[in-house]
Design a protein around this motif. Structure first.
Motif, PDB file in Angstrom:
ATOM      1  N   MET A 149     142.755  59.759  -7.509  1.00  0.00           N
ATOM      2  CA  MET A 149     142.858  59.488  -9.082  1.00  0.00           C
ATOM      3  C   MET A 149     142.519  57.660  -8.845  1.00  0.00           C
ATOM      4  O   MET A 149     143.300  56.962  -8.195  1.00  0.00           O
ATOM      5  N   GLY A 150     141.336  57.174  -9.559  1.00  0.00           N
ATOM      6  CA  GLY A 150     141.196  55.630  -9.456  1.00  0.00           C
ATOM      7  C   GLY A 150     141.962  55.148 -10.706  1.00  0.00           C
ATOM      8  O   GLY A 150     142.590  55.690 -11.431  1.00  0.00           O
ATOM      9  N   PRO A 151     141.607  53.940 -10.788  1.00  0.00           N
ATOM     10  CA  PRO A 151     142.164  52.939 -11.816  1.00  0.00           C
ATOM     11  C   PRO A 151     141.751  53.291 -13.210  1.00  0.00           C
ATOM     12  O   PRO A 151     140.655  53.929 -13.238  1.00  0.00           O
ATOM     13  N   SER A 152     142.600  53.212 -14.115  1.00  0.00           N
ATOM     14  CA  SER A 152     142.370  53.447 -15.507  1.00  0.00           C
ATOM     15  C   SER A 152     141.044  52.637 -15.948  1.00  0.00           C
ATOM     16  O   SER A 152     140.797  51.442 -15.445  1.00  0.00           O
ATOM     17  N   PRO A 153     140.427  53.044 -17.181  1.00  0.00           N
ATOM     18  CA  PRO A 153     139.221  52.318 -17.598  1.00  0.00           C
ATOM     19  C   PRO A 153     139.934  50.954 -18.195  1.00  0.00           C
ATOM     20  O   PRO A 153     138.952  50.065 -17.961  1.00  0.00           O
ATOM     21  N   GLU A 154     141.038  51.064 -18.494  1.00  0.00           N
ATOM     22  CA  GLU A 154     141.562  49.546 -19.161  1.00  0.00           C
ATOM     23  C   GLU A 154     142.050  48.754 -17.784  1.00  0.00           C
ATOM     24  O   GLU A 154     141.604  47.361 -17.780  1.00  0.00           O
ATOM     25  N   ALA A 155     142.524  49.251 -16.708  1.00  0.00           N
ATOM     26  CA  ALA A 155     142.748  48.639 -15.477  1.00  0.00           C
ATOM     27  C   ALA A 155     141.331  47.808 -15.035  1.00  0.00           C
ATOM     28  O   ALA A 155     141.192  46.745 -14.713  1.00  0.00           O
ATOM     29  N   THR A 156     140.586  48.646 -14.947  1.00  0.00           N
ATOM     30  CA  THR A 156     138.984  48.372 -14.448  1.00  0.00           C
ATOM     31  C   THR A 156     138.516  47.234 -15.498  1.00  0.00           C
ATOM     32  O   THR A 156     137.952  46.332 -14.989  1.00  0.00           O
ATOM     33  N   GLU A 157     138.837  47.531 -16.544  1.00  0.00           N
ATOM     34  CA  GLU A 157     138.204  46.096 -17.751  1.00  0.00           C
ATOM     35  C   GLU A 157     138.935  44.977 -17.441  1.00  0.00           C
ATOM     36  O   GLU A 157     138.431  43.963 -17.268  1.00  0.00           O
ATOM     37  N   ALA A 158     140.281  45.164 -17.333  1.00  0.00           N
ATOM     38  CA  ALA A 158     141.244  44.035 -17.358  1.00  0.00           C
ATOM     39  C   ALA A 158     140.881  43.257 -15.958  1.00  0.00           C
ATOM     40  O   ALA A 158     140.799  42.127 -16.064  1.00  0.00           O
ATOM     41  N   ALA A 159     140.325  43.958 -14.750  1.00  0.00           N
ATOM     42  CA  ALA A 159     140.147  43.403 -13.357  1.00  0.00           C
ATOM     43  C   ALA A 159     138.723  42.799 -13.763  1.00  0.00           C
ATOM     44  O   ALA A 159     138.616  41.414 -13.031  1.00  0.00           O
ATOM     45  N   ALA A 160     137.766  43.323 -14.332  1.00  0.00           N
ATOM     46  CA  ALA A 160     136.335  42.692 -14.442  1.00  0.00           C
ATOM     47  C   ALA A 160     136.659  41.444 -15.280  1.00  0.00           C
ATOM     48  O   ALA A 160     136.093  40.238 -15.097  1.00  0.00           O
ATOM     49  N   ASP A 161     137.568  41.439 -16.444  1.00  0.00           N
ATOM     50  CA  ASP A 161     137.743  40.076 -17.168  1.00  0.00           C
ATOM     51  C   ASP A 161     138.378  39.080 -16.590  1.00  0.00           C
ATOM     52  O   ASP A 161     138.045  37.908 -16.541  1.00  0.00           O
ATOM     53  N   LEU A 162     139.372  39.483 -15.713  1.00  0.00           N
ATOM     54  CA  LEU A 162     140.042  38.602 -14.801  1.00  0.00           C
ATOM     55  C   LEU A 162     139.318  37.703 -13.789  1.00  0.00           C
ATOM     56  O   LEU A 162     139.299  36.626 -13.824  1.00  0.00           O
ATOM     57  N   ARG A 163     138.346  38.520 -13.189  1.00  0.00           N
ATOM     58  CA  ARG A 163     137.298  38.208 -12.357  1.00  0.00           C
ATOM     59  C   ARG A 163     136.703  37.057 -12.878  1.00  0.00           C
ATOM     60  O   ARG A 163     136.350  36.065 -12.276  1.00  0.00           O
ATOM     61  N   ARG A 164     136.022  37.354 -13.970  1.00  0.00           N
ATOM     62  CA  ARG A 164     135.228  36.566 -14.653  1.00  0.00           C
ATOM     63  C   ARG A 164     135.928  35.294 -15.157  1.00  0.00           C
ATOM     64  O   ARG A 164     135.113  34.237 -15.116  1.00  0.00           O
ATOM     65  N   LEU A 165     136.921  35.437 -15.783  1.00  0.00           N
ATOM     66  CA  LEU A 165     137.704  34.287 -16.405  1.00  0.00           C
ATOM     67  C   LEU A 165     138.145  33.266 -15.134  1.00  0.00           C
ATOM     68  O   LEU A 165     138.270  32.188 -15.198  1.00  0.00           O
ATOM     69  N   THR A 166     138.797  34.050 -13.877  1.00  0.00           N
ATOM     70  CA  THR A 166     138.937  33.379 -12.788  1.00  0.00           C
ATOM     71  C   THR A 166     137.863  32.335 -12.197  1.00  0.00           C
ATOM     72  O   THR A 166     137.916  31.054 -11.924  1.00  0.00           O
ATOM     73  N   SER A 167     136.773  32.789 -12.345  1.00  0.00           N
ATOM     74  CA  SER A 167     135.547  32.430 -11.743  1.00  0.00           C
ATOM     75  C   SER A 167     135.146  31.024 -12.824  1.00  0.00           C
ATOM     76  O   SER A 167     134.843  29.933 -12.310  1.00  0.00           O
ATOM     77  N   MET A 168     135.185  31.531 -14.103  1.00  0.00           N
ATOM     78  CA  MET A 168     134.904  30.306 -15.177  1.00  0.00           C
ATOM     79  C   MET A 168     135.742  29.324 -14.980  1.00  0.00           C
ATOM     80  O   MET A 168     135.662  27.972 -15.050  1.00  0.00           O
ATOM     81  N   LEU A 169     137.332  29.690 -14.829  1.00  0.00           N
ATOM     82  CA  LEU A 169     138.399  28.571 -14.788  1.00  0.00           C
ATOM     83  C   LEU A 169     138.227  27.682 -13.630  1.00  0.00           C
ATOM     84  O   LEU A 169     138.384  26.402 -13.522  1.00  0.00           O
ATOM     85  N   ARG A 170     137.933  28.323 -12.455  1.00  0.00           N
ATOM     86  CA  ARG A 170     137.582  27.556 -11.300  1.00  0.00           C
ATOM     87  C   ARG A 170     136.413  26.583 -11.336  1.00  0.00           C
ATOM     88  O   ARG A 170     136.558  25.348 -10.849  1.00  0.00           O
ATOM     89  N   HIS A 171     135.258  26.839 -11.928  1.00  0.00           N
ATOM     90  CA  HIS A 171     134.269  25.982 -12.120  1.00  0.00           C
ATOM     91  C   HIS A 171     134.717  25.065 -13.150  1.00  0.00           C
ATOM     92  O   HIS A 171     134.126  23.797 -13.046  1.00  0.00           O
ATOM     93  N   ARG A 172     135.272  25.335 -14.191  1.00  0.00           N
ATOM     94  CA  ARG A 172     135.749  24.467 -15.162  1.00  0.00           C
ATOM     95  C   ARG A 172     136.647  23.199 -14.543  1.00  0.00           C
ATOM     96  O   ARG A 172     136.336  22.073 -14.714  1.00  0.00           O
ATOM     97  N   LEU A 173     137.669  23.698 -13.785  1.00  0.00           N
ATOM     98  CA  LEU A 173     138.357  22.764 -13.090  1.00  0.00           C
ATOM     99  C   LEU A 173     137.784  21.943 -12.002  1.00  0.00           C
ATOM    100  O   LEU A 173     137.909  20.701 -12.249  1.00  0.00           O
ATOM    101  N   MET A 174     136.825  22.454 -11.340  1.00  0.00           N
ATOM    102  CA  MET A 174     136.126  21.708 -10.586  1.00  0.00           C
ATOM    103  C   MET A 174     135.123  20.642 -11.152  1.00  0.00           C
ATOM    104  O   MET A 174     134.931  19.592 -10.602  1.00  0.00           O
TER     105      MET A 174
END
Length: 144
Positions: free
Chosen positions: A1-26
């Protein structure tokens, strides 16, 4: 059984936001800004200690030729120094110079100041508590 749709969505959001934050901080760096690759190498050597070119290339997942170019620029700027490897005469060990430490701390300070100010300006006290709680939860996930 894989991750829930909520966990998958949260993971995608975190990955995207982490990238945005990293580029903004740089982008919030002192006038003598480093490239992303250069900054990553300084941070790695600061956190993990002196390393060879091969170790740095593997850690950053780049080709040794790319790491050599990055190290050449950092060496020319006086931010790192290369010394002979104690047991392998074909290698050198890269370490931060005093100027490298100062540059890294200056960049970290600028980024910390920007993020602190952004959080204070954009969030009320309750929202800030939510962010603090969320960072603790993310840290827990990352420590697995």
């Amino acid at each position: 059984m894989g991750p829930s749709p909520e966990a998958t969505e949260a993971a995608a959001d975190l990955r995207r936001l982490t990238s945005m934050l990293r580029h903004r901080l740089m982008s919030v760096t002192p006038d003598d800004a480093l490239s992303l690759a250069q900054s990553d190498v300084l941070v790695r050597v600061d956190r993990e200690g002196p390393a060879t070119l091969s170790e740095l290339a593997a850690g950053e997942r780049v080709r040794p030729q790319s790491m050599a170019a990055t190290l050449d620029a950092l060496t020319a700027a006086g931010l790192v120094e290369r010394t002979p490897h104690p047991t392998d005469r074909r290698s050198t060990v890269v370490s931060l110079t005093a100027r490298g430490h100062t540059t890294l701390e200056k960049a970290r300070g600028s980024r910390q100041e920007w993020l602190s100010r952004a959080l204070a300006d954009e969030l009320d006290a309750e929202e800030l508590r939510v962010v603090i709680r969320a960072t603790g939860l993310i840290e827990r996930v990352l420590s697995r």
